[in-house]
Each structure stands twice: as C-alpha cells, then as structure tokens.
Design an enzyme around this catalytic site. Structure first.
Site, PDB file in Angstrom:
ATOM      1  CG  ASP A  43      -2.260   0.695   0.937  1.00 15.94           C
ATOM      2  OD1 ASP A  43      -2.237   1.858   0.494  1.00 15.94           O
ATOM      3  OD2 ASP A  43      -3.324   0.078   1.156  1.00 15.94           O
ATOM      4  CG  ASP A  72       2.224   6.209  -6.269  1.00 11.94           C
ATOM      5  OD1 ASP A  72       1.029   5.878  -6.451  1.00 11.94           O
ATOM      6  OD2 ASP A  72       2.673   7.328  -6.574  1.00 11.94           O
ATOM      7  CE1 TYR A 181     -14.874   1.485  -6.149  1.00  8.47           C
ATOM      8  CE2 TYR A 181     -17.213   1.138  -6.572  1.00  8.47           C
ATOM      9  CZ  TYR A 181     -16.038   0.759  -5.949  1.00  8.47           C
ATOM     10  OH  TYR A 181     -16.024  -0.352  -5.140  1.00  8.47           O
ATOM     11  CE  LYS A 185     -13.076  -1.460  -7.336  1.00  2.00           C
ATOM     12  NZ  LYS A 185     -11.970  -2.308  -6.825  1.00  2.00           N
TER      13      LYS A 185
END
Length: 269
Positions: A43, A72, A181, A185
């Site tokens: 992360d 990153d 989003y 997805k």
C-alpha cells in the site's frame, strides 16, 4: 483424495495483497495468513501496513510470516517493480490479490461529486489504480505465478462493476458514487475473464465483487440499503474472508474466469 483442511492450506505459498492498509485488503490478508501463507502487504501507507502486520501477529498468529511493501500503484515503475521485490524477499509469489482502489470516499478533485462536476483527470486516475495497475502487476507477476504451479489471481471488483447505483439510497446524504469507480470496476471484471482464458491452464484468474460495507454511513442510507438487500444487512469485512481463501487455495482449483458477488444477494433481485 485430500481433506478439506489440506485443500484450504496455503502453507508454503506467498500471497501479495495490494490495498492491504484498507479494510477489505486487511481482512483478506488476515484470512490468507491464517491459512498458512506468507503475506506481502502492499500500500502507499507503510505505517498502516505495519499496524496490519501487528494485528495479524496478534490474532494468535505469532509465527505468521508478514512483509510490508510501500508502493505507489499510480506510478508504473513502482507497480511493475513490486512482484520481483516480493518474490526476492519472500521466496516466490503464488497468489496476487488486486484490492487497491480509488473508492467513493477517496478525496480527489472532481471525483466524489455530482456527475456534472466529475472531472476527466479523476476518471483517469481511478483507471490507473483500479485497472491499469492490476494489468501491470499481473504481467510482472506472471513468471512467478507460472513457476508456482498453483498461481492464482484475485481481482477485487464491486457490485457497481456489475449493476448501476440505486440513487434513492443516497437521497438526503452527502455520499457519492463516481462514474469512474463503476466503470473501472466493470473493466476490472472484464479484464478478469480475458486473463482467465489467456493465462490458462497455468494461472487461475477470478474476481470477487463486494457489496456495500458498513462503515458508519448515515442511518437513512443504511436502512434503505438493508431493505434493498435480500440478506437484510450491509457487509462487514469478515464476510470477504471465506471467498478470498476459496479463490486463493486449492478449494477452487477447477474455478477460473468467475466473478463471485459477495453482496448479500443485492444483484439477485
């Protein structure tokens, strides 16, 4: 014929989980560690990863093998370097979980706002992390996953990669559901099926699509969501552990190209 406990075991395998500082990523890491895997937590927030590692060790898993990697995923060089770093430090790479994502609460200009105000820059940034990084990580992890003989990729999509939002749930709240989003997805779910047929028979590739997770949302939203969901509640992080372990382990050795909705039946209406 192996026992269920043998099929579930990830002993001797290494699992890389991106977005491991987040709620769902951390839960997946806990599940795979409990099954015996060495877990590589990745992360942007190293301190949060270290806290996740401490929680894993505190869950009666003092001997769990946990490594943390600051990365990153919006930076291609950083993303592409990660699988080799994990393999070098952990002795291989058998499972890749692409869980990192921009979500509805991500603070980004032109992101969690009304559609008319959403910006292309935010859209592109979401695709970089939610889809492009997964593409890059699978490419770089592929030699290790093939070498494993048990290679498994799990892409964490979303119910909003499958269906559109019911805007009645959001009335009277400040909550957002950005177009980028849902689109990213959905792209990740399709990338899953493409990779599944392309990387077979050497590597299995599946997706899981979480439904809404309870995180102290406004009461009105929660009540509407629960009424709209066949199982009558929002998800908690623990709800995703079983599906992740199933897809990572030999429990699903004849499963590839699937997108399992862990949504309380939301998409079944």
């Amino acid at each position: 014929m192996r026992t269920i406990s043998e099929l579930m075991s990830l002993s001797g395998r290494t699992a890389l989980i991106t977005g491991a500082a987040g709620h769902i990523g951390a839960a997946i890491a806990e599940a795979l560690a409990e099954a015996g895997a060495t877990v590589a937590l990745a992360d942007r927030r190293l301190a949060a990863l270290e806290q996740c590692a401490e929680r894993i060790h505190g869950m009666r898993m003092r001997d769990a093998r946990v490594a943390a990697f600051e990365v990153d995923l919006a930076d291609e060089a950083s993303a592409r370097a990660l699988p080799a770093q994990v393999a070098a430090q952990c002795g291989g790479l058998d499972v890749l979980v692409n869980c990192a994502a921009f979500v509805g609460t991500t603070e980004l200009d032109g992101w969690a706002v009304r559609f008319e105000r959403q910006q292309s820059a935010a859209w592109r940034a979401a695709f970089e992390v939610n889809v492009t990084a997964a593409f890059e990580l699978v490419q770089e992890a592929l030699p290790y996953l093939k070498r494993s003989g048990k290679g498994s990729v799990i892409n964490v999509s979303s119910l909003y990669g499958v269906v559109g939002p019911d805007w009645r749930l959001y009335e009277g709240t400040a909550m957002a559901n950005p177009a980028g989003y849902a689109a990213s997805k959905g792209a990740l779910a399709q990338l899953t099926t493409w990779l599944a047929t392309t990387l077979a028979p050497h590597v299995r590739v599946n997706a899981m699509s979480p439904g809404g997770v309870w995180r102290n949302q406004p009461t009105a939203f929660v009540e509407r969501y629960e009424q709209r969901t066949p199982l009558g509640r929002m998800a908690i992080e623990e709800d995703f552990k079983g599906t992740a372990l199933f897809l990572a382990s030999d429990m699903s050795s004849y499963v590839t190209g699937q997108n399992i909705a862990v949504d309380g039946g939301w998409c079944a209406w």
